[in-house]
Design an enzyme around this catalytic site. Structure first.
Site, PDB file in Angstrom:
ATOM      1  N   CYS A  12       0.855  -1.175   0.000  1.00 46.29           N
ATOM      2  CA  CYS A  12       0.000   0.000   0.000  1.00 46.29           C
ATOM      3  C   CYS A  12       0.903   1.241   0.000  1.00 46.29           C
ATOM      4  O   CYS A  12       2.132   1.138   0.119  1.00 46.29           O
ATOM      5  CB  CYS A  12      -0.921   0.001   1.214  1.00 46.29           C
ATOM      6  SG  CYS A  12      -0.033   0.137   2.790  1.00 46.29           S
ATOM      7  N   HIS A  40       5.269  -5.652   8.514  1.00 44.67           N
ATOM      8  CA  HIS A  40       5.015  -7.041   8.896  1.00 44.67           C
ATOM      9  C   HIS A  40       5.345  -7.985   7.740  1.00 44.67           C
ATOM     10  O   HIS A  40       4.464  -8.646   7.191  1.00 44.67           O
ATOM     11  CB  HIS A  40       3.560  -7.223   9.328  1.00 44.67           C
ATOM     12  CG  HIS A  40       3.335  -6.921  10.773  1.00 44.67           C
ATOM     13  ND1 HIS A  40       2.106  -6.599  11.281  1.00 44.67           N
ATOM     14  CD2 HIS A  40       4.191  -6.893  11.817  1.00 44.67           C
ATOM     15  CE1 HIS A  40       2.210  -6.381  12.577  1.00 44.67           C
ATOM     16  NE2 HIS A  40       3.464  -6.553  12.926  1.00 44.67           N
ATOM     17  N   HIS A  72       3.947   1.556  11.508  1.00 47.79           N
ATOM     18  CA  HIS A  72       2.850   1.453  12.480  1.00 47.79           C
ATOM     19  C   HIS A  72       2.821   2.625  13.453  1.00 47.79           C
ATOM     20  O   HIS A  72       1.848   2.779  14.193  1.00 47.79           O
ATOM     21  CB  HIS A  72       2.968   0.150  13.276  1.00 47.79           C
ATOM     22  CG  HIS A  72       2.903  -1.072  12.422  1.00 47.79           C
ATOM     23  ND1 HIS A  72       4.006  -1.822  12.124  1.00 47.79           N
ATOM     24  CD2 HIS A  72       1.865  -1.667  11.781  1.00 47.79           C
ATOM     25  CE1 HIS A  72       3.658  -2.834  11.347  1.00 47.79           C
ATOM     26  NE2 HIS A  72       2.370  -2.763  11.114  1.00 47.79           N
ATOM     27  N   HIS A 122      -2.004  -5.082  18.374  1.00 47.95           N
ATOM     28  CA  HIS A 122      -1.413  -4.583  17.125  1.00 47.95           C
ATOM     29  C   HIS A 122      -0.566  -3.339  17.428  1.00 47.95           C
ATOM     30  O   HIS A 122      -1.006  -2.436  18.159  1.00 47.95           O
ATOM     31  CB  HIS A 122      -2.508  -4.240  16.114  1.00 47.95           C
ATOM     32  CG  HIS A 122      -2.004  -4.122  14.714  1.00 47.95           C
ATOM     33  ND1 HIS A 122      -1.342  -3.015  14.266  1.00 47.95           N
ATOM     34  CD2 HIS A 122      -2.063  -4.976  13.660  1.00 47.95           C
ATOM     35  CE1 HIS A 122      -1.008  -3.183  12.991  1.00 47.95           C
ATOM     36  NE2 HIS A 122      -1.433  -4.379  12.603  1.00 47.95           N
ATOM     37  N   GLU A 124       0.121  -0.720  15.723  1.00 51.69           N
ATOM     38  CA  GLU A 124      -0.519   0.547  15.340  1.00 51.69           C
ATOM     39  C   GLU A 124      -1.472   1.015  16.433  1.00 51.69           C
ATOM     40  O   GLU A 124      -1.484   2.191  16.809  1.00 51.69           O
ATOM     41  CB  GLU A 124      -1.280   0.372  14.024  1.00 51.69           C
ATOM     42  CG  GLU A 124      -2.045   1.627  13.617  1.00 51.69           C
ATOM     43  CD  GLU A 124      -3.052   1.382  12.504  1.00 51.69           C
ATOM     44  OE1 GLU A 124      -4.116   2.029  12.519  1.00 51.69           O
ATOM     45  OE2 GLU A 124      -2.768   0.542  11.623  1.00 51.69           O
ATOM     46  N   THR A 160      -6.373   1.470  11.113  1.00 55.08           N
ATOM     47  CA  THR A 160      -6.441   1.709   9.662  1.00 55.08           C
ATOM     48  C   THR A 160      -6.681   0.438   8.855  1.00 55.08           C
ATOM     49  O   THR A 160      -7.250   0.501   7.769  1.00 55.08           O
ATOM     50  CB  THR A 160      -5.148   2.380   9.165  1.00 55.08           C
ATOM     51  OG1 THR A 160      -4.042   1.505   9.420  1.00 55.08           O
ATOM     52  CG2 THR A 160      -4.917   3.712   9.859  1.00 55.08           C
ATOM     53  N   ASN A 218      -3.421  -7.667   8.377  1.00 54.34           N
ATOM     54  CA  ASN A 218      -4.187  -7.374   7.161  1.00 54.34           C
ATOM     55  C   ASN A 218      -4.117  -8.533   6.171  1.00 54.34           C
ATOM     56  O   ASN A 218      -5.064  -8.803   5.440  1.00 54.34           O
ATOM     57  CB  ASN A 218      -3.713  -6.053   6.534  1.00 54.34           C
ATOM     58  CG  ASN A 218      -2.451  -6.195   5.703  1.00 54.34           C
ATOM     59  OD1 ASN A 218      -2.492  -6.582   4.542  1.00 54.34           O
ATOM     60  ND2 ASN A 218      -1.307  -5.894   6.303  1.00 54.34           N
ATOM     61  N   SER A 260       1.951  -5.579   3.196  1.00 52.52           N
ATOM     62  CA  SER A 260       3.390  -5.575   3.504  1.00 52.52           C
ATOM     63  C   SER A 260       4.188  -6.488   2.582  1.00 52.52           C
ATOM     64  O   SER A 260       5.357  -6.752   2.843  1.00 52.52           O
ATOM     65  CB  SER A 260       3.602  -6.013   4.962  1.00 52.52           C
ATOM     66  OG  SER A 260       2.960  -5.128   5.845  1.00 52.52           O
TER      67      SER A 260
END
Length: 655
Positions: A12, A40, A72, A122, A124, A160, A218, A260
């Site tokens: 991303c 990750h 993150h 997580h 983040e 996110t 994700n 990732s």
């Protein structure tokens, strides 16, 4: 097979930006570390470490140089601590994460209690919590939301990469927990696009390959979205994890990757799948008579089976080539969509079909397994088909085998018919491929199992234990009892407290009982058991009605060279020694008493430990005479002599 790539896949914007940031630090030289893995993806992290930028667990591991904040993000305290150590800070935090951090911070400043919807562990989410001075509450599930207390106002921020569908479900509950709510929808649109593209592709595919770190939230969610469509999903990190058998019957396979996952890993995976595809094509082109291939059953009729072998035409298996023994109906052996091994009988038929044999393929494969099992002494399974002279005929994946009667069980079995239809675990003991001779042993398998059970039993069993058991065999000298796969013996003398002529008086085969462990001999593998030890000894109960010095009635049951045994009650006998039979010397008990004679005796002693009772006939007679003349003792006769003088010997007087 055709390989289809999802429209939105891989890096991303935030991850790509983070990697480019690290690479600029590498190009500029100097010491640099990322604070934790930059993304990750262990393969990407490993590649960056080879170039000189490795992850550090915390700031204590970084003495000087540059610290790169990972995608993150981190809390404000990290920036302050890094500045205090005179470290150069390069911020690679994803802009979307940064937006979520600032949203949480602003809500806190405005006086809103902050709710963060996301995964508790997580990194983040942890960084967002740090921007609220660790005051934010994390809601990870619907149950978490249900447990929230009611408050006047709430501010909501979301991870996110969180699931959009789950976010809406949780938010609906949170809205009921307050009257004033501020919602910051900080889910990254790239995450939704990636999931939507993968889900749309999965419904059209035979299977999906999802590439990304096993620790990536994700990527795991991406795989789960595809599974929800009912499509088989393989989550991998690298091309080395791919297996060709995954795609042996697939025509269309989809590929997507987590945020990732770098493009070079995706390219490696696709290249490996193309190699599998080429190998599969080559194998189809090389279809030859006598080869063994895999196929998928596409249709099952009563007398034949159609198999997809990836060739221009389907293969056909006649009923006679399906199994041994030949079944009445093909459906007894195979089912539609079942994957099987088949032997190519002929490829040059007039209608372009390929004649196949499952039984021939089974024989070839099974013979290899038989040889391996004989060499390594491992087990195989077979089905008993008939009883013949001397043993059992069995089928072992299309091969006829023989189990001698002596190898069918641990002990000799009179009627082998009970084995017909059974599936037995066996070890090959004799093989001759030329003569197609296969001799098997079920007994060796049972012996090994028995040995393991014996070791386990002897390891945990101890003398004095009371354990459950099942009566398996009755013999003249006792009963054999199964106490958990191992048999112990109850000797006939330990079946009951009373005398037992045959074990069948007390027990029957298959009786479930509890037994007392008398003795263990691990070397001889013998276990002595007792049934009577867990029952109340009736002798001890009967003896309560007797006491020393008591005169009791009894019956002489037998005479011996040292005295006579007298029955006092059922199961209770005492001994009158020769010296206690008469006031004179006697050579044999028969001089005084006879078997069956009723007499009165005096109890001299009771030995409960040895269950012995000492009796006296003499003293019983003396007691009787004393009672008879008690009223006259001490009364003198006319001549001046008392009756006491006459009968003093009865009371121990000397004349």
């Amino acid at each position: 097979m055709q390989i289809h790539l999802a429209e939105h896949r891989g890096f991303c914007y935030g991850v790509k930006r983070a990697i480019e940031t690290v690479e600029r630090c590498i190009d500029s030289g100097g010491k640099a570390h990322t604070l934790g893995p930059i993304i990750h993806n262990p393969q990407m992290v490993s590649e960056l470490a080879k170039k000189g930028v490795s992850p550090a667990k915390d700031l204590d591991e970084i003495a000087e140089g540059t610290v790169i904040i990972r995608s993150h993000g981190v809390g404000p305290q990290i920036y302050q601590d890094a500045e205090a150590k005179n470290l150069t800070v390069v911020d690679a935090t994803c802009p979307h994460v940064k937006k979520a951090q600032q949203a949480a911070y602003e809500l806190m400043k405005e006086g809103y209690p902050v709710i963060i919807i996301g995964e508790r562990d997580h990194p983040e989410v942890k960084s967002i919590v740090s921007w609220t001075h660790e005051q934010a509450v994390i809601v990870e599930s619907i149950d978490d939301a249900e447990r929230l207390p009611f408050q006047q106002r709430l501010g909501v921020v979301v991870q996110t990469t969180f699931s959009g569908e789950l976010f809406e479900q949780i938010l609906a509950i949170v809205k009921q927990k307050c009257t004033d709510i501020q919602v910051k929808r900080t889910i990254c649109t790239a995450t939704d696009l990636r999931q939507q593209a993968a889900a749309a592709l999965a419904v059209k595919m035979d299977s999906m390959v999802i590439i990304g770190g096993k620790n990536s939230a994700n990527t795991a969610r991406l795989a789960e979205v595809c599974r929800q469509s009912g499509c088989p999903v393989y989550h991998i990190e690298t091309a080395d994890e791919l297996k060709p058998e995954w795609f042996s019957n697939d025509l269309h396979v989809g590929v997507s990757a987590g945020a990732s996952t770098p493009e070079w890993i995706i390219e490696e995976v696709v290249h490996r799948m193309e190699q599998f595809n080429q190998s599969l094509t080559d194998s189809v082109n090389q279809l030859t008579k006598g080869s063994i291939i895999k196929g998928k059953v596409v249709s099952v009729r009563q007398d034949e089976v159609y198999v997809d072998i990836g060739y221009k035409a389907e293969g056909i298996i006649a009923l006679s080539e399906l199994a041994y023994p030949v079944p009445a109906n093909a459906a007894e052996i195979v089912t539609k969509d079942q994957e099987i091994d088949v032997y190519v009988l002929d490829t040059d038929s007039a209608d372009d079909t390929v004649r196949l044999s499952k039984v021939q393929a089974d024989k070839i494969i099974t013979w290899s397994k038989l040889e391996a099992a004989a060499k390594e002494e491992t087990t195989l399974e077979c089905k008993v088909t008939e009883v013949v002279k001397g043993g059992l005929v069995v089928s072992i994946n299309g091969i006829r085998g023989f189990i001698p009667a002596s190898q069918a069980a641990l002990r000799f079995v009179d009627d082998l018919a009970s084995f017909i239809g059974q599936t037995l675990t066996v070890i090959p003991i004799e093989l001759d491929e030329q003569k197609q001779r296969v001799v098997l042993s079920h007994r060796k398998v049972l012996q090994e199992e028995q040995q393991k059970k014996e070791q386990a039993i002897f390891a945990k069993l101890k003398v004095g234990d009371v354990v459950p058991g099942v009566v398996r065999r009755l013999v003249d000298f006792g009963a054999f009892v199964d106490i958990g796969g191992v048999e112990g013996l109850i000797h006939i003398s330990d079946l009951a407290w009373q005398r037992v002529k045959t074990p069948s008086e007390i027990l029957q085969i298959d009786d479930k009982i509890e037994v007392f462990v008398l003795k263990l001999d691990p070397q001889l593998k013998k276990i002595s058991l007792s049934l009577k030890q867990i029952q109340q000894d009736p002798w001890l109960e009967q003896i309560k009605s007797f006491s020393e010095g008591q005169i009791v009635a009894g019956t002489v049951v037998k005479t011996t060279k040292f005295g006579a045994f007298v029955k006092l009650a059922n199961g209770v006998e005492g001994l009158v020694h020769l010296s206690e039979l008469a006031d004179r010397r006697v050579a044999t008990a028969e001089e005084v008493v006879q078997a069956g004679q009723d007499i009165n005796v005096k109890i001299l002693g009771i030995d409960k430990d040895n269950k012995r009772i000492s009796l006296s006939l003499i003293k019983a007679l003396e007691e009787a005479e004393r009672a008879e003349y008690q009223d006259y003792l001490g009364v003198q006769s006319g001549s001046g002599t008392t009756i006491g003088d006459k009968l003093g010997h009865l009371f121990g007087r000397k004349q």
